[in-house]
Write a protein that holds these residues in place. Structure first.
Motif, mmCIF file in Angstrom:
data_model
loop_
_atom_site.group_PDB
_atom_site.id
_atom_site.type_symbol
_atom_site.label_atom_id
_atom_site.label_comp_id
_atom_site.label_asym_id
_atom_site.label_seq_id
_atom_site.Cartn_x
_atom_site.Cartn_y
_atom_site.Cartn_z
ATOM 1 N N PRO A 17 0.838 -1.202 0.000
ATOM 2 C CA PRO A 17 0.000 0.000 0.000
ATOM 3 C C PRO A 17 0.875 1.256 0.000
ATOM 4 C CG PRO A 17 -0.779 -1.571 1.630
ATOM 5 C CD PRO A 17 0.533 -2.101 1.112
ATOM 6 N N ASP A 18 0.469 2.244 -0.749
ATOM 7 C CA ASP A 18 1.187 3.510 -0.857
ATOM 8 C C ASP A 18 2.576 3.372 -1.489
ATOM 9 O OD1 ASP A 18 -0.928 4.920 0.294
ATOM 10 O OD2 ASP A 18 -0.192 4.484 2.317
ATOM 11 N N GLY A 19 2.798 2.263 -2.187
ATOM 12 C CA GLY A 19 4.078 2.073 -2.867
ATOM 13 C C GLY A 19 4.154 2.907 -4.132
ATOM 14 N N ARG A 20 5.342 2.951 -4.731
ATOM 15 C CA ARG A 20 5.557 3.768 -5.927
ATOM 16 C C ARG A 20 4.749 3.289 -7.121
ATOM 17 N NH1 ARG A 20 11.875 3.990 -6.304
ATOM 18 N NH2 ARG A 20 11.249 2.683 -8.025
ATOM 19 N N ILE A 21 4.758 1.997 -7.381
ATOM 20 C CA ILE A 21 4.029 1.456 -8.525
ATOM 21 C C ILE A 21 3.014 0.473 -7.971
ATOM 22 C CG2 ILE A 21 4.202 0.096 -10.632
ATOM 23 C CD1 ILE A 21 7.150 1.019 -10.773
ATOM 24 N N THR A 22 1.774 0.609 -8.389
ATOM 25 C CA THR A 22 0.767 -0.311 -7.870
ATOM 26 C C THR A 22 -0.311 -0.617 -8.897
ATOM 27 O OG1 THR A 22 -0.765 -0.746 -6.059
ATOM 28 C CG2 THR A 22 -0.612 1.523 -6.783
ATOM 29 N N SER A 23 -0.738 -1.871 -8.868
ATOM 30 C CA SER A 23 -1.900 -2.283 -9.657
ATOM 31 C C SER A 23 -3.074 -2.539 -8.715
ATOM 32 C CB SER A 23 -1.578 -3.546 -10.477
ATOM 33 O OG SER A 23 -1.208 -4.600 -9.598
ATOM 34 N N HIS A 24 -2.901 -2.174 -7.461
ATOM 35 C CA HIS A 24 -3.939 -2.361 -6.452
ATOM 36 C C HIS A 24 -4.689 -1.042 -6.269
ATOM 37 C CE1 HIS A 24 -0.971 -5.523 -4.660
ATOM 38 N NE2 HIS A 24 -1.541 -5.954 -5.754
ATOM 39 N N PHE A 25 -5.739 -0.863 -7.042
ATOM 40 C CA PHE A 25 -6.435 0.427 -7.026
ATOM 41 C C PHE A 25 -7.921 0.318 -6.708
ATOM 42 C CE2 PHE A 25 -5.815 -1.138 -11.318
ATOM 43 C CZ PHE A 25 -7.111 -1.259 -11.763
ATOM 44 N N THR A 26 -8.440 -0.888 -6.489
ATOM 45 C CA THR A 26 -9.844 -1.029 -6.097
ATOM 46 C C THR A 26 -9.938 -1.053 -4.572
ATOM 47 O OG1 THR A 26 -9.821 -3.444 -6.003
ATOM 48 C CG2 THR A 26 -10.280 -2.436 -8.164
ATOM 49 N N LYS A 27 -11.121 -0.850 -4.041
ATOM 50 C CA LYS A 27 -11.291 -0.895 -2.585
ATOM 51 C C LYS A 27 -10.890 -2.262 -2.022
ATOM 52 C CE LYS A 27 -14.828 2.638 -2.098
ATOM 53 N NZ LYS A 27 -16.169 2.943 -1.603
ATOM 54 N N ALA A 28 -11.077 -3.318 -2.813
ATOM 55 C CA ALA A 28 -10.753 -4.670 -2.358
ATOM 56 C C ALA A 28 -9.262 -4.972 -2.415
ATOM 57 C CB ALA A 28 -11.515 -5.698 -3.186
ATOM 58 N N VAL A 33 -0.882 -6.852 -0.634
ATOM 59 C CA VAL A 33 0.566 -6.890 -0.845
ATOM 60 C C VAL A 33 0.887 -7.965 -1.871
ATOM 61 C CG1 VAL A 33 1.128 -6.034 1.458
ATOM 62 C CG2 VAL A 33 1.002 -8.498 1.076
ATOM 63 N N ASP A 34 1.953 -7.731 -2.631
ATOM 64 C CA ASP A 34 2.494 -8.746 -3.522
ATOM 65 C C ASP A 34 3.842 -9.157 -2.965
ATOM 66 O OD1 ASP A 34 0.327 -8.648 -5.200
ATOM 67 O OD2 ASP A 34 1.330 -7.489 -6.757
ATOM 68 N N ILE A 35 4.100 -10.450 -3.019
ATOM 69 C CA ILE A 35 5.327 -11.009 -2.477
ATOM 70 C C ILE A 35 6.061 -11.712 -3.609
ATOM 71 C CG2 ILE A 35 6.272 -12.635 -0.797
ATOM 72 C CD1 ILE A 35 3.331 -12.142 0.606
ATOM 73 N N GLY A 36 7.286 -11.278 -3.878
ATOM 74 C CA GLY A 36 8.096 -11.889 -4.927
ATOM 75 C C GLY A 36 8.456 -13.306 -4.534
ATOM 76 N N MET A 37 7.832 -14.268 -5.202
ATOM 77 C CA MET A 37 7.971 -15.666 -4.822
ATOM 78 C C MET A 37 7.959 -16.494 -6.103
ATOM 79 S SD MET A 37 5.232 -17.626 -2.354
ATOM 80 C CE MET A 37 5.591 -16.647 -0.904
ATOM 81 N N PRO A 38 8.949 -17.350 -6.316
ATOM 82 C CA PRO A 38 8.941 -18.157 -7.539
ATOM 83 C C PRO A 38 7.784 -19.161 -7.538
ATOM 84 C CG PRO A 38 10.697 -18.884 -6.076
ATOM 85 C CD PRO A 38 10.084 -17.651 -5.455
ATOM 86 N N ALA A 39 7.464 -19.679 -8.700
ATOM 87 C CA ALA A 39 6.401 -20.677 -8.827
ATOM 88 C C ALA A 39 6.782 -21.937 -8.053
ATOM 89 C CB ALA A 39 6.165 -21.003 -10.291
ATOM 90 N N GLY A 40 5.778 -22.548 -7.431
ATOM 91 C CA GLY A 40 5.961 -23.829 -6.769
ATOM 92 C C GLY A 40 6.241 -23.788 -5.284
ATOM 93 N N VAL A 41 6.336 -22.592 -4.693
ATOM 94 C CA VAL A 41 6.587 -22.478 -3.252
ATOM 95 C C VAL A 41 5.287 -22.769 -2.495
ATOM 96 C CG1 VAL A 41 7.224 -20.891 -1.376
ATOM 97 C CG2 VAL A 41 8.444 -20.806 -3.566
ATOM 98 N N SER A 42 5.384 -23.472 -1.391
ATOM 99 C CA SER A 42 4.205 -23.748 -0.559
ATOM 100 C C SER A 42 3.628 -22.443 -0.026
ATOM 101 C CB SER A 42 4.587 -24.637 0.625
ATOM 102 O OG SER A 42 5.008 -25.904 0.184
#
Length: 179
Positions: A17-28, A33-42
């Protein structure tokens, strides 16, 4: 909330939230948060609750049907819900109506839905009445914890956090905060 990945692993908050670049713009999604995580992590439950929705059939080669792609939504006792999105195709390990405990395996990370690369989209939401009287989903700020006893961890970029729950942990800091 617990970090939604296994003990001993470290990942970075890449969108907050309040970061420089965001695709999170709806109330929901405003507080997601987005977490940089490779595919396949539990991907683990950050809090106990009941699974109230899942999607697991959005294949990697399909046009995304939704922003979330494959996801799990866990409803908590206080009426909030945690959404774990962009999960790997057919990796969801829980069913609708199932009770889950904190740290239980939900699925594996991926890049389904509207995602350019693998990561975990995590949001806590609540249904509220808006000024017109309609119900709408809004996101809430999230504070995670690490260590035992618990140490608060507020998501911010570019914070990398190691999931530590079997002993003491120092408060996580970004590179700028440690300089």
């Amino acid at each position: 909330y617990r970090l939604p990945w296994p003990e001993g692993l470290s990942y970075m908050f890449t969108q907050v939230p309040d970061g420089r670049i965001t695709s999170h713009f709806t109330k929901a999604t405003l507080n997601a948060v987005d977490i940089g995580m490779p595919a396949g992590v539990s991907v683990l439950a950050a809090r106990s609750g009941v699974v109230d929705a899942v999607e697991t059939e959005q294949a990697p080669d399909e046009e995304p049907a939704t922003f979330e792609g494959n996801f799990v939504r866990v409803r908590h006792e206080d009426g909030t819900a945690a959404i774990y999105a962009h999960l790997q195709y057919r990796s969801v390990a829980v069913m609708r109506g199932e009770t889950v405990r904190a740290a239980q395996l939900l699925a594996r990370s991926g890049a389904s839905g509207d995602a350019a690369r693998a990561h975990l989209h995590f949001a806590v939401t609540r249904i509220e009445k808006n000024s017109a009287g309609w119900s709408e989903e809004i996101s809430l700020p999230v504070t995670f914890y690490v260590g035992w006893p618990a140490v608060a961890c507020v998501p911010r970029a570019p914070l990398t956090v190691k999931a530590t729950y079997s002993g003491a942990a120092d408060p996580p800091r970004t590179p700028r905060e440690t300089a």
